[in-house]
Design a protein around this motif. Structure first.
Motif, mmCIF file in Angstrom:
data_model
loop_
_atom_site.group_PDB
_atom_site.id
_atom_site.type_symbol
_atom_site.label_atom_id
_atom_site.label_comp_id
_atom_site.label_asym_id
_atom_site.label_seq_id
_atom_site.Cartn_x
_atom_site.Cartn_y
_atom_site.Cartn_z
ATOM 1 N N LEU A 49 -2.927 0.438 1.281
ATOM 2 C CA LEU A 49 -2.707 1.362 0.172
ATOM 3 C C LEU A 49 -2.773 2.757 0.783
ATOM 4 O O LEU A 49 -3.827 3.172 1.270
ATOM 5 C CB LEU A 49 -3.829 1.152 -0.843
ATOM 6 N N ALA A 230 1.697 -0.403 0.314
ATOM 7 C CA ALA A 230 1.963 0.189 -0.998
ATOM 8 C C ALA A 230 1.691 1.681 -0.870
ATOM 9 O O ALA A 230 0.592 2.084 -0.472
ATOM 10 C CB ALA A 230 1.059 -0.435 -2.063
ATOM 11 N N MET A 232 1.100 5.235 -2.546
ATOM 12 C CA MET A 232 0.656 5.780 -3.843
ATOM 13 C C MET A 232 0.872 7.277 -3.905
ATOM 14 O O MET A 232 0.684 7.983 -2.916
ATOM 15 C CB MET A 232 -0.840 5.509 -4.063
ATOM 16 N N ILE A 237 1.855 3.582 -7.760
ATOM 17 C CA ILE A 237 2.543 3.088 -6.567
ATOM 18 C C ILE A 237 4.008 3.484 -6.692
ATOM 19 O O ILE A 237 4.653 3.201 -7.707
ATOM 20 C CB ILE A 237 2.386 1.562 -6.431
#
Ligand code: SF4
Length: 333
Positions: A49, A230, A232, A237
Motif C-alpha cells: 500500500l 495498491a 493510495m 486507492i
C-alpha cells in the motif's frame, strides 16, 4: 481450509475522524482519512500500500488491526468478518494478524530483555509449556530472524536499528501469525540494512507462507518484495495491479508521477519526469471530482466535478482516471 478464498478481504473500508469543537464539543468537521478502500491478500502474498504521507495508508493498517474502529465497510480474515467483532472475541484474530511498526526502538519496551519481549506473546497466547520450552521457542525465533542466541538477555538499546527491527519481526512471528502488517517497517533504516530486512521478510514469507501488507511511502522500497501494489491518494486507492505491470506500464497519472521520482542508477539517462506541484490537499476538505485534480498534469473539466471510479484497464489491473479509454490505454478526454 479453503485455499482459494483470500486470507484478507477488505471491502469499502472507511475511516473518518471527527473534529470536535464549540461549547458542547460537537463534531464540526471530519477527516476523511480512508474513504472506501477495497483489496484482498492471498496467503503467501505481499500487497504493498503505497502513497505520500497523509494518504491514509497507515490508517488502513491500524483499522485492520482494530486499533481504530472503522466508520464503514467490511473486513474478513479467512472468511470471518472482523471489523464489527466485539473486542472480547478478537484474541484469536490478534494471534493471526500482527504488526511491525516503523520505529523499532519506541515499539520495544526498553526495560525488557529480548527473552521477555519475545516470550510475552508466546506466554499470552498459551504457546509454551514451561520455562525450558519458553527459552527454546524464544531461541528458535531468534534463529529465524538471524539474531545470535546469546543475545537473549540483552536490552533493546544494546542492538542496532536493523537488529531491533529483527526483534520486532520475531515478536510478530511469535504467536504464529499468518498475516503481518509492516507499517513503514524499513523506512527508518539506511539503504544496506533496509535491503537486509527486506531479504529477511522475503525468506520468511517463503519459509512460512506469510501474507504481508507492506505499507510504504516509497515505491522503490517495495519493488523487490511485493507481488501487487495498491497506490493510495487522499484516502482512496487510485491504481492496483501486479508489480511488473505497475513498474513497466503504470496507468494512473499519480502512479506515473510517483514512479518518475524513484531514483535510477544512471541519473543522466533520459527519463520522463513528472513533477507534482503543491502539497496533498487536506483530507478534511478533499477536492471535488477526482481528488488528484488539483495536482494532475492531465486535468480537464470533467475531473473537477465527476469522481472517477476504479475500472479494469487490464488483467488484474484497475485504475481510477477519466482518461481510461480501453484496457491499458490513456486518452485525453
Ligand atoms: Fe488526472 Fe482527471 Fe485522471 Fe484525475 S481523472 S487522474 S485529474 S486526468
Amino acid at each position: 481450509m479453503n485455499t482459494t478464498r483470500p486470507l484478507l478481504e477488505v471491502k469499502g473500508l472507511k475511516k473518518y475522524f471527527p473534529i470536535t469543537g464549540g461549547l458542547f464539543g460537537q463534531t464540526t468537521a471530519k477527516v476523511y482519512a480512508v474513504d472506501g478502500v477495497s483489496f484482498d491478500i492471498q496467503r503467501g502474498e505481499t500487497l504493498s500500500l503505497v502513497g505520500e504521507s497523509g494518504c491514509g495508508k497507515s490508517t488502513v493498517g491500524k483499522s485492520l488491526l482494530r486499533l481504530y474502529d472503522v466508520t464503514d465497510g467490511e473486513v474478513y480474515l479467512d472468511g470471518q468478518r472482523i471489523d464489527n467483532m466485539p473486542a472480547s472475541k478478537l484474541r484469536p484474530i490478534r494471534q493471526r494478524m500482527q504488526v511491525v511498526f516503523q520505529d523499532p526502538f519506541s515499539s520495544l519496551n526498553p526495560r525488557m530483555k529480548i527473552r521477555d519481549i519475545l516470550g510475552e506473546p508466546l506466554t499470552n497466547f498459551g504457546l509454551v509449556k514451561n520455562n525450558a520450552d519458553l527459552r527454546e521457542k524464544v531461541s528458535l525465533l531468534m534463529d529465524k530472524v538471524q539474531l545470535p542466541r546469546d543475545a537473549i538477555d540483552r536490552f533493546p538499546h544494546e542492538f542496532s536499528g536493523g537488529q531491533r527491527q529483527r526483534i520486532g519481526i520475531a515478536r510478530a512471528l511469535a504467536p504464529g501469525a499468518d498475516l503481518i502488517i509492516c507499517d513503514e517497517a524499513v523506512s527508518a533504516l539506511d539503504v544496506s540494512v533496509k535491503a537486509q530486512i527486506i531479504n529477511l521478510l522475503v525468506d520468511l514469507q517463503d519459509e512460512l507462507g506469510l501474507a504481508l501488507l507492506f505499507i510504504s511511502h516509497d515505491l522503490a522500497t517495495v519493488e523487490h518484495l511485493t507481488h501487487r501494489v495498491a497506490v493510495m491518494y487522499l484516502g482512496k486507492i487510485v491504481e492496483l495491479t501486479d508489480r511488473r505491470t505497475l513498474f513497466s506500464k503504470p496507468h494512473h497519472p499519480y502512479t506515473k508521477a510517483l514512479l518518475s521520482a524513484v531514483p535510477v542508477p544512471d541519473p543522466t539517462a533520459p527519463r520522463n519526469r513528472v513533477i507534482l506541484t503543491g502539497d496533498v490537499p487536506s483530507p478534511i476538505n478533499p477536492p471535488s471530482g477526482c481528488r488528484f485534480h488539483t495536482r494532475c498534469p492531465l486535468v480537464h473539466d470533467r475531473c473537477r466535478t465527476e469522481e472517477p471510479q476504479l475500472r479494469t484497464v487490464g488483467e488484474g489491473h484497475t485504475s481510477a482516471c477519466h482518461l481510461t479509454h480501453a484496457p491499458g490505454e490513456l486518452v485525453m478526454g
